[in-house]
Scaffold this active site. Structure first.
Site, PDB file in Angstrom:
ATOM      1  CB  CYS A  33      42.939  -4.686  61.471  1.00  0.00           C
ATOM      2  SG  CYS A  33      41.572  -3.668  62.259  1.00  0.00           S
ATOM      3  CG  HIS A  70      38.467  -5.715  59.284  1.00  0.00           C
ATOM      4  ND1 HIS A  70      39.570  -5.852  60.078  1.00  0.00           N
ATOM      5  CD2 HIS A  70      38.417  -6.216  57.837  1.00  0.00           C
ATOM      6  CE1 HIS A  70      40.249  -6.709  59.273  1.00  0.00           C
ATOM      7  NE2 HIS A  70      39.694  -6.948  58.241  1.00  0.00           N
ATOM      8  CG  ASP A 111      41.057  -8.868  55.597  1.00  0.00           C
ATOM      9  OD1 ASP A 111      41.610  -8.568  56.763  1.00  0.00           O
ATOM     10  OD2 ASP A 111      39.905  -9.229  55.504  1.00  0.00           O
TER      11      ASP A 111
END
Length: 593
Positions: free
Chosen positions: A361, A492, A513
């Site tokens: 991520c 995250h 996202d």
């Protein structure tokens, strides 16, 4: 000289004593004088008398002493009494010897007294019973020299002077009236006695008491020595057990720490299980085995991946472009519940693939941020000719920044190596990479909640101020020149591309996202986009409740002097003073609150 314990006879040697015992006593049956126990040997009979008839035996001996004293110290009347008794014994013996073999002349001592305890206890009682039986059978007048023919005086008590008719009555009188005087011989009664202070034993003189107490002390000292030795052994054993327990505890703690460390290594991609390339191939093979991917598709994607890795540029298969423009159109024509909205410059969305699912991520958010900077003319000077790099290339670029001297602490934590691993990156690594590219940015740390229920309203306010310097008088939809914001929290990271101000004055962030796939993001590109499609982008204050948030905000371009100062700090003397001061401010993370 040896004396027989049974009859008192003395012999000259031990063999004579054995012969005497065998001839005189062993052939005769031994009978208890108190209870008539028979059929046992001499030693057993002695043990029986001492244990079963101790008090009776003591009284018999005391009475014997009384008779002895009376015989030895009496006047002519007592001499006559002795003579009478001896004549009675002699007469009875001569008249009835055949019926009473145990009473013999050999049984009497030379002085005529009855001093031996065994002889007296055994024969006196038998004689009394024998005399009573013979008085009934024989005529006393026929017994020559009997007690009836001799002058006889009644016995007198040596303690109180009382006179009884016969010796039996006197014996009973002494036993009942003067039993306390029979416990101790008269000659020993006036001697001082000494009690042992430790066990209560009575000693007749002080030296014996001293020796006895010394034995107690020696025994106590020996016992204390044994106790000390045992205590020392117990302490040593306890120490060994404690050491063993501590060793096991440390071993268990070490094992748990190692397990936790390995778990963290796996979680953050530092377990040497391969990097992007290995995971991409492994996951595609799984898809083929499950029938979700055709083998030809597998080989085509593998070839594309190898080409992308070779040139270091992302293949663009996870990219979705044009979303900011689509949002602008939607807010212009719909969203009646929104009072104002601020959008960043154009941003491409990148989502995770087979190669970085679960750990990529941070790399994907950097690609989003970089895609916006590449579309902004203000950053052409520092990013000229650059394309969106693939994840292994981004890892290589961060390692190069570490080699230049950026973020040595972060480099040490990741072992100065990212390539070939699945290591996570965060706000510090993104800051390091942007700074190495001469992009001016800074980190803001929202280290604790600033609202009820663990919310962070100050974070929303800061982002609103970042996108709009003057909210009054601006149009409903504002496409700013500001790049998106890198947003990091535990586990995250995401990218903030805008913020809404609702008509009820609440704020709502618009967030890309990397975990959202392309098919969902492409729904935002439709002309008839509905409000429900924005649900995956909108995040209200109540949706962000992590304990801590960090953001990386881009502010412009660094000059060459500022970049050098960021690397070596105050050691660079040729850089302007204001540049070094400004670089120091950039390096410092802002904490809110």
């Amino acid at each position: 000289m040896l004396s027989c314990d049974i009859c008192g006879e003395t012999v000259t040697s031990e063999p004579d004593m054995k012969a005497h015992l065998l001839i005189v006593h062993m052939e005769n049956e031994v009978i208890c004088p108190f209870c008539k126990l028979s059929g046992v040997n001499y030693d057993e009979m002695c043990f029986h008398i001492e244990t079963a008839h101790f008090e009776q035996n003591e009284l018999e001996r005391s009475f014997a002493r009384i008779n002895t004293i009376q015989i030895r110290t009496s006047d002519n009347r007592k001499d006559n009494t002795l003579q009478c008794r001896m004549e009675v014994n002699s007469s009875v013996h001569s008249a009835c010897a055949s019926n009473h073999p145990k009473i013999s002349a050999q049984s009497l001592p030379n002085d005529g007294t009855l001093e031996h305890k065994t002889f007296y206890s055994e024969n006196l009682t038998e004689s009394r019973k024998f005399l009573k039986s013979k008085e009934k059978e024989c005529d006393p007048s026929k017994i020559k020299g009997s007690i009836y023919e001799t002058t006889y005086s009644s016995p007198e008590c040596p303690f109180c002077g009382r006179i009884e008719d016969c010796s039996q009555d006197m014996e009973n009188h002494v036993k009942t009236k003067h039993a306390d005087l029979l416990d101790t011989p008269s000659e020993d009664r006036d001697q001082p006695l000494y009690d042992c202070p430790m066990c209560g034993l009575i000693c007749t003189n002080y030296p014996i008491l001293q020796e006895h107490v010394d034995l107690h002390l020696e025994e106590s000292s020996f016992g204390h020595g044994i106790d000390r030795v045992q205590c020392s052994r117990d302490l040593e054993l306890a120490h060994q057990l404690q050491q063993e327990e501590d060793r096991k505890r440390r071993s268990e703690e070490s094992r748990q720490e190692m397990g936790e460390f390995q778990k963290l290594q796996r979680q953050y991609g530092l377990d040497n299980s391969g990097g992007y390339k290995q995971q991409q191939l492994r996951n595609m093979e799984i898809e083929v085995n499950r029938g979700r991917m055709h083998p030809s598709e597998f080989h085509r994607r593998k070839a594309d991946m190898m080409e992308s890795l070779a040139i270091g540029i992302d293949d663009g298969k996870t990219k979705t472009s044009g979303i900011i423009e689509a949002l602008y159109r939607y807010y212009q024509n719909a969203a009646t519940d929104v009072r104002r909205v601020w959008l960043s410059t154009g941003v491409d969305h990148f989502h995770s693939s087979f190669g970085d699912k679960g750990w990529g991520c941070g790399y994907r958010n950097f690609q989003m941020l970089l895609s916006s900077l590449l579309q902004n003319d203000a950053y052409d000077d520092c990013l000229k000719g650059m394309s969106i790099p693939c994840i292994p290339k981004i890892q290589s670029m961060i390692e190069d920044a570490w080699k230049e001297g950026f973020d040595p602490q972060g480099a040490s934590q990741l072992n100065n190596r990212l390539q070939g691993t699945k290591a996570w990156i965060g706000a510090c690594e993104v800051y390091t990479l942007l700074t190495s590219l001469r992009v001016k940015c800074h980190i803001v740390d929202f280290h604790k909640s600033t609202g009820p229920l663990g919310t962070h309203p100050r974070l929303f306010e800061w982002i609103l101020n970042y996108y709009s310097s003057d909210r009054e008088g601006s149009p409903k939809v504002m496409c700013t020149s500001k790049p998106p914001i890198y947003l990091q929290h535990q586990g995250h990271s995401r990218t903030v591309v805008g913020i809404e101000e609702r008509k009820n004055r609440t704020l709502c962030l618009l967030i890309f996202d990397p975990g959202c796939p392309s098919r969902e993001m492409q729904k935002l590109l439709k002309q008839d986009m509905e409000a429900s499609n924005l649900k995956q982008l909108r995040k209200f204050v109540g949706n962000l409740k992590h304990k801590q948030y960090q953001i990386v905000a881009v502010e412009g371009v660094l000059s060459s002097e500022e970049k050098v100062v960021l690397i070596s700090g105050s050691k660079v003397h040729h850089a302007p003073l204001w540049a070094r001061r400004q670089a120091s401010q950039v390096f410092t993370a802002e904490k809110i609150p």
